[in-house]
Design a protein around this motif. Structure first.
Motif, PDB file in Angstrom:
ATOM      1  N   PRO A  21       9.035 -12.689  -9.557  1.00 53.07           N
ATOM      2  CA  PRO A  21       8.108 -11.633  -9.130  1.00 53.07           C
ATOM      3  C   PRO A  21       8.772 -10.526  -8.323  1.00 53.07           C
ATOM      4  CG  PRO A  21       7.078 -13.772  -8.867  1.00 53.07           C
ATOM      5  CD  PRO A  21       8.515 -14.035  -9.232  1.00 53.07           C
ATOM      6  N   ASP A  22       9.717 -10.889  -7.429  1.00 50.89           N
ATOM      7  CA  ASP A  22      10.342  -9.851  -6.612  1.00 50.89           C
ATOM      8  C   ASP A  22      11.223  -8.925  -7.437  1.00 50.89           C
ATOM      9  OD1 ASP A  22      12.174 -11.973  -6.992  1.00 50.89           O
ATOM     10  OD2 ASP A  22      13.338 -11.366  -5.247  1.00 50.89           O
ATOM     11  N   GLU A  23      11.826  -9.448  -8.512  1.00 53.96           N
ATOM     12  CA  GLU A  23      12.636  -8.598  -9.390  1.00 53.96           C
ATOM     13  C   GLU A  23      11.754  -7.593 -10.121  1.00 53.96           C
ATOM     14  OE1 GLU A  23      16.214 -11.800 -10.439  1.00 53.96           O
ATOM     15  OE2 GLU A  23      14.443 -11.664 -11.734  1.00 53.96           O
ATOM     16  N   MET A  24      10.617  -8.051 -10.586  1.00 54.78           N
ATOM     17  CA  MET A  24       9.693  -7.149 -11.276  1.00 54.78           C
ATOM     18  C   MET A  24       9.104  -6.130 -10.298  1.00 54.78           C
ATOM     19  SD  MET A  24       6.811  -8.184 -14.068  1.00 54.78           S
ATOM     20  CE  MET A  24       5.874  -9.205 -12.933  1.00 54.78           C
ATOM     21  N   ALA A  25       8.834  -6.553  -9.087  1.00 48.74           N
ATOM     22  CA  ALA A  25       8.310  -5.645  -8.073  1.00 48.74           C
ATOM     23  C   ALA A  25       9.286  -4.502  -7.804  1.00 48.74           C
ATOM     24  CB  ALA A  25       8.032  -6.415  -6.784  1.00 48.74           C
ATOM     25  N   LYS A  26      10.576  -4.812  -7.768  1.00 54.63           N
ATOM     26  CA  LYS A  26      11.590  -3.778  -7.525  1.00 54.63           C
ATOM     27  C   LYS A  26      11.637  -2.771  -8.662  1.00 54.63           C
ATOM     28  CE  LYS A  26      14.499  -6.722  -4.615  1.00 54.63           C
ATOM     29  NZ  LYS A  26      15.779  -7.481  -4.488  1.00 54.63           N
ATOM     30  N   VAL A  27      11.419  -3.242  -9.897  1.00 54.54           N
ATOM     31  CA  VAL A  27      11.382  -2.323 -11.041  1.00 54.54           C
ATOM     32  C   VAL A  27      10.260  -1.318 -10.854  1.00 54.54           C
ATOM     33  CG1 VAL A  27      10.933  -2.121 -13.522  1.00 54.54           C
ATOM     34  CG2 VAL A  27      12.415  -3.951 -12.667  1.00 54.54           C
ATOM     35  N   PHE A  28       9.098  -1.790 -10.475  1.00 56.81           N
ATOM     36  CA  PHE A  28       7.952  -0.894 -10.303  1.00 56.81           C
ATOM     37  C   PHE A  28       8.142   0.053  -9.115  1.00 56.81           C
ATOM     38  CE2 PHE A  28       5.642  -4.088 -12.904  1.00 56.81           C
ATOM     39  CZ  PHE A  28       5.085  -3.216 -13.845  1.00 56.81           C
ATOM     40  N   GLU A  29       8.785  -0.423  -8.054  1.00 54.31           N
ATOM     41  CA  GLU A  29       9.072   0.465  -6.930  1.00 54.31           C
ATOM     42  C   GLU A  29      10.013   1.579  -7.362  1.00 54.31           C
ATOM     43  OE1 GLU A  29      11.340   0.525  -2.578  1.00 54.31           O
ATOM     44  OE2 GLU A  29      10.837  -1.402  -3.514  1.00 54.31           O
ATOM     45  N   GLU A  30      11.066   1.214  -8.099  1.00 53.02           N
ATOM     46  CA  GLU A  30      12.027   2.215  -8.566  1.00 53.02           C
ATOM     47  C   GLU A  30      11.390   3.212  -9.529  1.00 53.02           C
ATOM     48  OE1 GLU A  30      15.117  -0.173 -10.184  1.00 53.02           O
ATOM     49  OE2 GLU A  30      15.893  -0.813  -8.217  1.00 53.02           O
ATOM     50  N   LEU A  31      10.384   2.766 -10.275  1.00 56.26           N
ATOM     51  CA  LEU A  31       9.675   3.665 -11.177  1.00 56.26           C
ATOM     52  C   LEU A  31       8.808   4.663 -10.422  1.00 56.26           C
ATOM     53  CD1 LEU A  31       8.543   1.141 -13.947  1.00 56.26           C
ATOM     54  CD2 LEU A  31      10.207   2.991 -14.229  1.00 56.26           C
ATOM     55  N   GLY A  32       8.451   4.338  -9.190  1.00 55.99           N
ATOM     56  CA  GLY A  32       7.604   5.217  -8.398  1.00 55.99           C
ATOM     57  C   GLY A  32       6.118   4.928  -8.545  1.00 55.99           C
ATOM     58  N   CYS A  33       5.780   3.735  -9.016  1.00 61.47           N
ATOM     59  CA  CYS A  33       4.369   3.365  -9.163  1.00 61.47           C
ATOM     60  C   CYS A  33       3.727   3.184  -7.789  1.00 61.47           C
ATOM     61  CB  CYS A  33       4.231   2.078  -9.962  1.00 61.47           C
ATOM     62  SG  CYS A  33       4.618   2.259 -11.716  1.00 61.47           S
ATOM     63  N   LYS A  34       2.433   3.461  -7.730  1.00 67.12           N
ATOM     64  CA  LYS A  34       1.678   3.266  -6.491  1.00 67.12           C
ATOM     65  C   LYS A  34       1.079   1.865  -6.424  1.00 67.12           C
ATOM     66  CE  LYS A  34       0.469   8.162  -6.061  1.00 67.12           C
ATOM     67  NZ  LYS A  34      -0.634   9.158  -6.071  1.00 67.12           N
ATOM     68  N   ALA A  35       0.856   1.261  -7.583  1.00 64.34           N
ATOM     69  CA  ALA A  35       0.324  -0.102  -7.650  1.00 64.34           C
ATOM     70  C   ALA A  35       0.857  -0.762  -8.908  1.00 64.34           C
ATOM     71  CB  ALA A  35      -1.207  -0.098  -7.653  1.00 64.34           C
ATOM     72  N   ALA A  36       0.988  -2.077  -8.871  1.00 63.98           N
ATOM     73  CA  ALA A  36       1.448  -2.835 -10.042  1.00 63.98           C
ATOM     74  C   ALA A  36       0.889  -4.244  -9.942  1.00 63.98           C
ATOM     75  CB  ALA A  36       2.969  -2.862 -10.117  1.00 63.98           C
TER      76      ALA A  36
ATOM     77  N   GLU B 123       0.804  -1.219   0.000  1.00 62.83           N
ATOM     78  CA  GLU B 123       0.000   0.000   0.000  1.00 62.83           C
ATOM     79  C   GLU B 123       0.840   1.272   0.000  1.00 62.83           C
ATOM     80  OE1 GLU B 123      -2.644  -0.365   3.287  1.00 62.83           O
ATOM     81  OE2 GLU B 123      -3.898  -1.885   2.326  1.00 62.83           O
ATOM     82  N   LYS B 124       2.122   1.146   0.332  1.00 67.72           N
ATOM     83  CA  LYS B 124       3.017   2.301   0.335  1.00 67.72           C
ATOM     84  C   LYS B 124       3.852   2.386  -0.936  1.00 67.72           C
ATOM     85  CE  LYS B 124       3.403   2.442   5.385  1.00 67.72           C
ATOM     86  NZ  LYS B 124       4.331   2.423   6.559  1.00 67.72           N
ATOM     87  N   GLY B 125       3.582   1.487  -1.882  1.00 71.28           N
ATOM     88  CA  GLY B 125       4.331   1.503  -3.131  1.00 71.28           C
ATOM     89  C   GLY B 125       5.675   0.817  -3.052  1.00 71.28           C
ATOM     90  N   LYS B 126       5.891   0.028  -2.011  1.00 70.84           N
ATOM     91  CA  LYS B 126       7.150  -0.686  -1.836  1.00 70.84           C
ATOM     92  C   LYS B 126       7.038  -2.103  -2.393  1.00 70.84           C
ATOM     93  CE  LYS B 126       9.032   2.759   0.292  1.00 70.84           C
ATOM     94  NZ  LYS B 126      10.105   3.560  -0.388  1.00 70.84           N
ATOM     95  N   ALA B 127       8.155  -2.605  -2.918  1.00 67.25           N
ATOM     96  CA  ALA B 127       8.164  -3.944  -3.513  1.00 67.25           C
ATOM     97  C   ALA B 127       7.856  -5.001  -2.469  1.00 67.25           C
ATOM     98  CB  ALA B 127       9.521  -4.212  -4.153  1.00 67.25           C
TER      99      ALA B 127
END
Length: 355
Positions: A302-317, A254-258
């Motif tokens: 999945p965790d590698e992709m999650a880190k990409v989205f966190e670094e992008l600054g997404c709120k949800a992925a 919910e905080k945008g973290k991987a």
């Protein structure tokens, strides 16, 4: 003894043949389906019936005919109070301006970027079957701004909701006149039984329980992730659900973290080619396509992709279908590097000029 082994072998082969026939009949042969409602008709009908009491208990029957689509429930159209054309005025252009990796118009802005890095990690899961692909991974990212939510549309293969309907994404993209397209969630898994709520372009095609997380994009451009048991159709209708996908897992908290733990099954936890959607804020999204099962890119965990989205600054992925289904087209050309020729898929996500 030899005869017994021979007969046992014959029995096993016969049983396998029967299973294949059943599988083809259940999943590959198109079943009676529902003709998709066009987004133009969906919007028109939703606006006309906005003040009518919806039937929250409606069940979609796979035998419904084309004429029956008028009875399909529509969600309420709840728009964002902000004008995205003004909000993102610096992202759009007065006329269409296109390059090999970019496209801007009065309604859409798309920027493609290509990335590759060495993860330093072999995939030793599944008895080491993925180790031969090495440790490198590559992906293409589409950064997307839209002036209206209808610029982001979905479509079913052969324009039909049902089991066994497939079509090449490139053909679907041409039919949709889209600028960018990726595969969807393959909504027809499990023969539509106990497999979630499917809403496409504001039309409800299925309302069932699921043990997977559900991703919902609303008419106002916001995105919500629902845990199993949290989806309530009345709430989705009133809030204005525009699209929903049932595959997963979700990738950010919910905080945008991987996340480092995912609600999915073991096969999805392995490294694979992947497709995912990311959300920044209403009108600003991204689509990620990870290549895999080849020397140049093994795919992602999945965790590698999650880190990409966190670094992008997404709120949800949210992770969509992957593997051989992962495919992206951009301006009628293949945008990623799939490990096999184009595979027919059940559905797709399309960035268009909107209504």
């Amino acid at each position: 003894m030899k005869k017994r082994i021979l007969w046992l072998t014959v029995d096993i082969m016969a049983a396998a043949f029967v299973l294949v026939i059943v599988w083809v009949a259940d999943y590959k042969i198109p079943q009676k389906g529902v003709k998709a409602v066009s987004i133009e008709n969906a919007v028109s009908e939703a606006e006309k019936s906005q003040n009518e009491m919806p039937d929250f208990n409606q069940k979609i029957q796979m035998g419904d005919t084309k004429e029956g689509t008028a009875s399909l429930q529509k969600t309420c159209i709840v728009r964002d109070s902000q004008d995205w054309h003004k909000k993102y005025v610096d992202k759009f252009s007065d006329t269409v301006v296109a390059t090999d990796t970019s496209y801007t118009s009065p309604n859409v802005s798309i920027q493609l970027s290509y990335h590759q890095y060495d993860t330093g990690k072999l995939d030793k899961s599944n008895a080491g079957k993925h180790e031969k692909y090495g440790t490198k991974t590559s992906y293409v990212l589409a950064d997307i701004y839209v002036g209206d939510i209808t610029c982001l549309q979905t479509a079913f293969a052969q324009d039909t909701y049902g089991v066994g309907y497939t079509e090449k994404l490139s053909d679907m993209s041409s039919r949709m006149k889209s600028v960018l397209a990726v595969n969807g969630d393959s909504y027809s898994n499990n023969r539509n039984q106990n497999n979630g709520t499917i809403i496409r372009n504001g039309v409800i095609y299925r309302n069932e329980q699921t043990d997977a997380e559900t991703c919902v994009l609303n008419w106002d451009g916001t995105m919500d992730i629902y845990q199993p048991g949290q989806v309530e159709l009345q709430q989705l209708i009133e809030k204005g659900a525009y699209q929903s996908w049932v595959f997963g897992p979700s990738l950010l908290d919910e905080k945008g973290k991987a996340k480092d733990k995912f609600l999915t099954w073991d096969y999805i936890r392995e490294s694979h080619p992947r497709t995912a959607i990311g959300y920044y804020e209403p009108g600003h999204y991204c689509l990620l396509l990870v290549d895999g099962r080849q020397d140049s890119s093994r795919g992602m965990f999945p965790d590698e992709m999650a880190k990409v989205f966190e670094e992008l600054g997404c709120k949800a992925a949210y992770n969509l279908d992957g593997g051989h289904c992962s495919f992206m087209t951009f301006q009628d050309k293949v945008a990623n590097h799939p490990y096999k020729p184009e595979h027919e898929v059940a559905d797709g996500i399309f960035i268009t000029e909107g209504l």
